[in-house]
Scaffold this motif. Structure first.
Motif: not given
Length: 455
Positions: A65-69, A122-123, A127-130, A207-208
């Protein structure tokens, strides 16, 4: 809060019917002496670590929700509809997982499943980090990776079902409210912390956002393994879960929970994107959107506490009134292009959904208690009803969580079809008013058995 004298001593805890694997054989929270001498302290310890694990789960669930920004700054070219889909799909997957997660408590035990479900987080983090650093994989692959964040959404159902067994009926509203609020506030935490972490040291390192939660998920699993317990009372067959499906009230409460929790999680997911897309203010979205989920989370236990005093149905009706007012305010603010009013209206919506979350969950346990009393109220019947109530909690949380999928999708549909979100807001006003009427007819109508019982 309990006094020191009420906390169980080591000797008292050893008097529990403990079995290998941290199983407790006999658990009687409705017995005042047992609860005062041993039960309260053990229940509080399990509640603390349940809250921590659920908090991490909710944070992971709403990471996108926040990464997408900031995805546009990382080389991704997404439309507003695609951005809203990225926030909606994890909510939908989390809703789907809530039913099997509910079954997991009686099959594996509450403590054991908390360990497993924490490690599964962890999955999506990895996955997001990559994924965020590889725009070449395309939107569909990104959406599939985002879907794994639904693991975090499933945690809620198993956590609430498990904790419901530890507490006596008279304290469940507050305990379940605290457990849920501790998880819900993970949404606010992730929306506040991630924007700071991804820009530490200059530049942008999306990625963080995923990497920071991997060690926290491991810590949650270790703490659950060391400090939580399994209850034999909760480890029955899954029959009570299926039995709860036969009650009309399970489905009524599922609908009401779409309006309360579904709205909370859906608005939490969509709020940053709406601030960015409707008003063109990504700075406000990144800096202040967390306040919505924050106030909603903090209000949840108070909704449960108030329901313990005046009845959950009354509090739920009041919350739907406030939601309709908030949606009307948001609609007017969009038409007036007033971001300040839009923000305030959404804060009112979050307050109302938080209170309603606590009150609806309190209603569920009370409804099944009333059903047990009507059938004779013997210890065996009341135990069966508590098990069915725990199953109903998971089912209702699963159905209600679909609101988290539907809210962003409804905004995406309105935006792509009509060029604005006003049609979606008009629908929400009508929806909340319908739910208000349903609550009154089913649980507050004068002369009805649930109204007489003070549900």
């Amino acid at each position: 809060m309990t006094t020191t004298s009420e906390q169980p001593t080591v000797i008292e805890e050893e008097s529990l019917d403990r079995r290998p694997g941290r199983w407790i054989g006999h658990w009687a929270p409705e017995d005042p002496a047992f609860w005062r001498r041993i039960g309260r302290g053990v229940a509080q310890r399990n509640l603390i670590w349940s809250i921590f694990a659920e908090h991490i789960g909710f944070s992971v669930w709403l990471l996108w929700s926040i990464v997408v920004v900031r995805l546009g700054d990382a080389g991704w070219q997404l439309t507003t509809s695609q951005a809203l889909w990225l926030t909606a799909v994890p909510s939908g997957v989390g809703a789907l997982l809530r039913l099997p997660y509910t079954f997991a408590v009686p099959v594996f035990g509450g403590r054991n499943w908390t360990v497993i479900s924490a490690l599964l987080l962890i999955v999506p983090c990895a996955g997001l980090a990559w994924a965020v650093e590889h725009p070449e994989i395309g939107f569909v692959s990104l959406l599939l990776i985002a879907a794994t964040a639904g693991f975090g959404g499933g945690n809620f159902a198993s956590s609430m079902a498990n904790i419901s067994f530890f507490y006596p009926e008279r304290e469940k509203g507050w305990a379940l409210g605290l457990n849920a609020a501790g998880g819900n506030i993970g949404v606010a935490v992730v929306q506040f912390v991630v924007p700071q972490v991804i820009v530490l040291g200059g530049g942008l390192a999306l990625a963080r956002a995923g990497l920071m939660y991997i060690p926290l998920a491991v810590i949650a699993a270790v703490c659950a393994y060391l400090f939580m317990d399994n209850l034999v009372e909760a480890k029955a067959d899954v029959g009570p879960v299926w039995s709860s499906l036969r009650h009309r009230d399970t489905w009524i409460m599922s609908l009401l929970y779409i309006g309360t929790f579904g709205s909370f999680i859906g608005y939490s997911a969509a709020f940053p994107t709406l601030l960015n897309s409707v008003f063109g203010r990504p700075d406000v979205a990144l800096a202040w959107a967390f306040l919505g989920a924050g106030v909603g989370s903090l209000c949840r236990p108070f909704g449960g506490r108030l329901s313990d005093i005046v009845g959950g149905a009354r509090v739920t009706v009041a919350s739907f009134v406030l939601m309709a007012v908030g949606a009307l305010g948001a609609l007017w603010s969009v038409e007036q292009r007033s971001m300040g009013l839009f923000f305030v209206a959404f804060l009112l919506l979050f307050v109302a959904t938080g209170v309603g979350n606590g009150s609806t969950y309190r209603m569920i346990s009370r409804i099944f208690q009333v059903k047990g009393e009507e059938r004779g109220g013997t210890p065996e019947i009341m135990l069966a009803m508590r098990r069915q109530a725990a199953g109903a909690l998971g089912i209702i949380s699963a159905v209600g969580a679909f609101g988290g999928f539907l809210v962003p999708i409804c905004y995406a549909w309105a935006r792509s079809t009509y060029g604005g979100i006003q049609p979606a807001l008009r629908f929400y006003v009508g929806f909340f008013l319908v739910l208000l009427v349903i609550t009154w007819v089913a649980y507050l109508r004068p002369g009805s058995r649930m109204a007489r019982a003070g549900v």
